[in-house]
Design a protein around this motif. Structure first.
Motif, PDB file in Angstrom:
ATOM      1  N   ASP A 197       0.790  -1.257   0.036  1.00  0.00           N
ATOM      2  CA  ASP A 197      -0.148  -0.166   0.063  1.00  0.00           C
ATOM      3  C   ASP A 197       0.815   1.353   0.114  1.00  0.00           C
ATOM      4  O   ASP A 197       1.573   1.469   0.953  1.00  0.00           O
ATOM      5  N   ALA A 198       0.580   2.051  -1.105  1.00  0.00           N
ATOM      6  CA  ALA A 198       1.840   3.233  -1.166  1.00  0.00           C
ATOM      7  C   ALA A 198       1.642   4.278  -0.039  1.00  0.00           C
ATOM      8  O   ALA A 198       2.410   4.707   0.410  1.00  0.00           O
ATOM      9  N   GLY A 199       0.140   4.408   0.437  1.00  0.00           N
ATOM     10  CA  GLY A 199      -0.104   5.402   1.439  1.00  0.00           C
ATOM     11  C   GLY A 199       0.598   4.939   2.795  1.00  0.00           C
ATOM     12  O   GLY A 199       1.380   5.732   3.415  1.00  0.00           O
ATOM     13  N   ALA A 200       0.584   3.505   3.050  1.00  0.00           N
ATOM     14  CA  ALA A 200       1.154   2.948   4.287  1.00  0.00           C
ATOM     15  C   ALA A 200       2.730   3.045   4.167  1.00  0.00           C
ATOM     16  O   ALA A 200       3.244   3.352   5.385  1.00  0.00           O
ATOM     17  N   ALA A 201       3.223   2.770   3.108  1.00  0.00           N
ATOM     18  CA  ALA A 201       4.661   2.893   2.883  1.00  0.00           C
ATOM     19  C   ALA A 201       5.168   4.097   3.059  1.00  0.00           C
ATOM     20  O   ALA A 201       6.347   4.452   3.675  1.00  0.00           O
ATOM     21  N   GLU A 202       4.400   5.138   2.809  1.00  0.00           N
ATOM     22  CA  GLU A 202       4.979   6.637   2.893  1.00  0.00           C
ATOM     23  C   GLU A 202       4.833   7.183   4.283  1.00  0.00           C
ATOM     24  O   GLU A 202       5.627   7.621   4.775  1.00  0.00           O
ATOM     25  N   ARG A 203       3.917   6.409   5.031  1.00  0.00           N
ATOM     26  CA  ARG A 203       3.803   6.818   6.703  1.00  0.00           C
ATOM     27  C   ARG A 203       4.814   6.126   7.329  1.00  0.00           C
ATOM     28  O   ARG A 203       5.452   6.820   8.063  1.00  0.00           O
ATOM     29  N   VAL A 239      10.274  -1.408  14.749  1.00  0.00           N
ATOM     30  CA  VAL A 239       9.086  -1.743  13.965  1.00  0.00           C
ATOM     31  C   VAL A 239       9.468  -3.247  13.348  1.00  0.00           C
ATOM     32  O   VAL A 239       8.634  -4.110  13.477  1.00  0.00           O
ATOM     33  N   THR A 240      10.503  -3.164  12.722  1.00  0.00           N
ATOM     34  CA  THR A 240      11.250  -4.416  11.921  1.00  0.00           C
ATOM     35  C   THR A 240      11.127  -5.617  12.772  1.00  0.00           C
ATOM     36  O   THR A 240      10.902  -6.842  12.729  1.00  0.00           O
ATOM     37  N   MET A 241      11.484  -5.415  14.248  1.00  0.00           N
ATOM     38  CA  MET A 241      11.620  -6.549  15.044  1.00  0.00           C
ATOM     39  C   MET A 241      10.483  -6.758  15.739  1.00  0.00           C
ATOM     40  O   MET A 241      10.215  -7.898  16.022  1.00  0.00           O
ATOM     41  N   ILE A 242       9.516  -5.760  15.989  1.00  0.00           N
ATOM     42  CA  ILE A 242       8.101  -6.079  16.481  1.00  0.00           C
ATOM     43  C   ILE A 242       7.569  -6.949  15.375  1.00  0.00           C
ATOM     44  O   ILE A 242       6.853  -8.001  15.777  1.00  0.00           O
ATOM     45  N   VAL A 243       7.783  -6.638  13.993  1.00  0.00           N
ATOM     46  CA  VAL A 243       7.023  -7.574  12.985  1.00  0.00           C
ATOM     47  C   VAL A 243       7.751  -9.256  13.089  1.00  0.00           C
ATOM     48  O   VAL A 243       7.032  -9.958  12.678  1.00  0.00           O
ATOM     49  N   GLN A 244       8.820  -9.231  13.496  1.00  0.00           N
ATOM     50  CA  GLN A 244       9.516 -10.428  13.410  1.00  0.00           C
ATOM     51  C   GLN A 244       8.892 -11.204  14.714  1.00  0.00           C
ATOM     52  O   GLN A 244       9.084 -12.433  15.268  1.00  0.00           O
ATOM     53  N   GLY A 245       8.200 -10.548  15.661  1.00  0.00           N
ATOM     54  CA  GLY A 245       7.586 -11.343  17.086  1.00  0.00           C
ATOM     55  C   GLY A 245       8.193 -10.946  18.008  1.00  0.00           C
ATOM     56  O   GLY A 245       8.037 -11.667  19.092  1.00  0.00           O
ATOM     57  N   LEU A 246       9.067 -10.112  18.206  1.00  0.00           N
ATOM     58  CA  LEU A 246      10.218  -9.828  19.412  1.00  0.00           C
ATOM     59  C   LEU A 246       9.199  -8.856  20.393  1.00  0.00           C
ATOM     60  O   LEU A 246       8.538  -7.932  19.858  1.00  0.00           O
ATOM     61  N   ASP A 247       9.497  -9.240  21.660  1.00  0.00           N
ATOM     62  CA  ASP A 247       9.022  -8.456  22.553  1.00  0.00           C
ATOM     63  C   ASP A 247       9.968  -7.215  22.926  1.00  0.00           C
ATOM     64  O   ASP A 247      10.941  -7.391  22.656  1.00  0.00           O
ATOM     65  N   ASN A 248       9.401  -6.164  23.890  1.00  0.00           N
ATOM     66  CA  ASN A 248      10.354  -5.181  24.154  1.00  0.00           C
ATOM     67  C   ASN A 248      11.697  -5.759  24.792  1.00  0.00           C
ATOM     68  O   ASN A 248      12.817  -5.152  24.633  1.00  0.00           O
ATOM     69  N   ALA A 249      11.507  -6.763  25.689  1.00  0.00           N
ATOM     70  CA  ALA A 249      12.697  -7.118  26.365  1.00  0.00           C
ATOM     71  C   ALA A 249      13.930  -7.816  25.209  1.00  0.00           C
ATOM     72  O   ALA A 249      15.123  -7.563  25.181  1.00  0.00           O
ATOM     73  N   ALA A 250      13.232  -8.442  24.443  1.00  0.00           N
ATOM     74  CA  ALA A 250      14.238  -9.145  23.511  1.00  0.00           C
ATOM     75  C   ALA A 250      14.833  -8.001  22.497  1.00  0.00           C
ATOM     76  O   ALA A 250      15.929  -8.018  21.995  1.00  0.00           O
ATOM     77  N   ALA A 264       2.480  -2.226   9.269  1.00  0.00           N
ATOM     78  CA  ALA A 264       3.825  -2.485   8.656  1.00  0.00           C
ATOM     79  C   ALA A 264       3.753  -3.544   7.422  1.00  0.00           C
ATOM     80  O   ALA A 264       4.448  -3.280   6.390  1.00  0.00           O
ATOM     81  N   PHE A 265       2.879  -4.719   7.670  1.00  0.00           N
ATOM     82  CA  PHE A 265       2.937  -5.477   6.377  1.00  0.00           C
ATOM     83  C   PHE A 265       2.332  -4.973   5.231  1.00  0.00           C
ATOM     84  O   PHE A 265       2.810  -4.987   4.067  1.00  0.00           O
ATOM     85  N   GLN A 266       1.332  -3.941   5.343  1.00  0.00           N
ATOM     86  CA  GLN A 266       0.726  -3.384   4.046  1.00  0.00           C
ATOM     87  C   GLN A 266       1.587  -2.452   3.667  1.00  0.00           C
ATOM     88  O   GLN A 266       1.625  -2.250   2.275  1.00  0.00           O
ATOM     89  N   ALA A 267       2.666  -1.905   4.241  1.00  0.00           N
ATOM     90  CA  ALA A 267       3.581  -1.051   3.818  1.00  0.00           C
ATOM     91  C   ALA A 267       4.693  -1.734   3.270  1.00  0.00           C
ATOM     92  O   ALA A 267       5.850  -1.385   2.643  1.00  0.00           O
ATOM     93  N   GLY A 268       4.641  -3.207   3.327  1.00  0.00           N
ATOM     94  CA  GLY A 268       5.880  -3.882   2.661  1.00  0.00           C
ATOM     95  C   GLY A 268       6.884  -4.530   3.554  1.00  0.00           C
ATOM     96  O   GLY A 268       7.825  -5.194   2.913  1.00  0.00           O
ATOM     97  N   ILE A 269       6.684  -4.184   5.054  1.00  0.00           N
ATOM     98  CA  ILE A 269       7.774  -4.901   5.681  1.00  0.00           C
ATOM     99  C   ILE A 269       7.311  -6.190   6.333  1.00  0.00           C
ATOM    100  O   ILE A 269       6.239  -6.184   6.704  1.00  0.00           O
TER     101      ILE A 269
END
Length: 221
Positions: free
Chosen positions: A148-154, A166-177, A212-217
């Motif tokens: 989604d171009a709009g999401a990617a721009e944000r 954000v990339t690490m959150i998308v990978q499933g990591l919590d704050n401590a990790a 993030a997924f919609q933005a291509g991450i």
């Protein structure tokens, strides 16, 4: 006192949840419903602070019930915490889009569950590690969706560190990790995550992953 409605088609589960909730000094069960239709009827006369919602029920399921509750009651008035079995239920994303404010596994312990209810009631979001895993699994399996171009721009407006978090959150990591990988404190990670959510218009980590997924991450292989 935070008032809770339990919506689940299994009487034994409702009884167990009631016992846990009523044992907490800050929580009280004011209503129980065996399906979505009954929940909607009860809401006409007893509006709780939090609805504890099952997903799989006869009649209308938890996703549709969540959608109808959210259409009638804003999140400021009624909060919705979904209880489900994430490794079997693929409706987590649908419930999120329908307006759920949190997700917990039915195997969640009493302390974590009551804390989650109170967190949701306070206007925040509650997302168990299992919920993050389910969401990440969903986006990982559906790589054919166009960006989604709009999401990617944000997301392009994030700082380098915010994008890294954000990339690490998308990978499933919590704050401590994440904190361990970046050699910072969990509080610092939370701050970066909150700033990223504000910039991309995500109300919680689950929606952040979805956008993030919609933005291509994507999560790594």
């Amino acid at each position: 006192m935070t008032q809770v409605m339990i919506v689940d088609d299994q009487e034994i589960i409702r009884a167990g949840l009631r016992t846990i909730i009523d044992a907490h000094p800050g929580l009280s069960v004011i209503a129980e419903a065996a399906d979505g239709f009954e929940a909607l009827r009860l809401l006409a006369s007893a509006v709780p602070d939090v609805v504890l919602m099952d997903i799989r029920m006869p009649g209308i399921d938890g996703v549709e019930t969540t959608r109808r509750i959210r259409a009638a009651y804003p999140a400021e008035q009624v909060r919705i915490l979904v209880l489900t079995t994430f490794d079997q239920d693929q409706n987590v994303v649908a419930a999120l889009r329908a307006g759920a404010d949190g997700f917990f596994n039915k195997g969640t312990g009493p302390v974590e569950l009551t804390a989650g209810i109170l967190r949701v009631a306070s206007g925040r979001n509650a997302l168990s590690p299992a919920a993050v895993d389910a969401l990440v699994g969903h986006v990982a399996e559906d790589r054919g969706v166009p960006v989604d171009a709009g999401a990617a721009e944000r997301f392009a407006g994030l700082t380098a560190r915010e994008a890294e978090v954000v990339t690490m959150i998308v990978q499933g990591l919590d704050n401590a990790a994440i904190a361990g990988r970046l050699h910072v404190s969990p509080f610092t990670v939370k701050t970066h995550a909150n700033r990223a959510m504000a910039k991309v218009g995500a109300r919680d980590r689950a929606q952040l992953v979805t956008r993030a997924f919609q933005a291509g991450i994507r999560p790594g292989p």
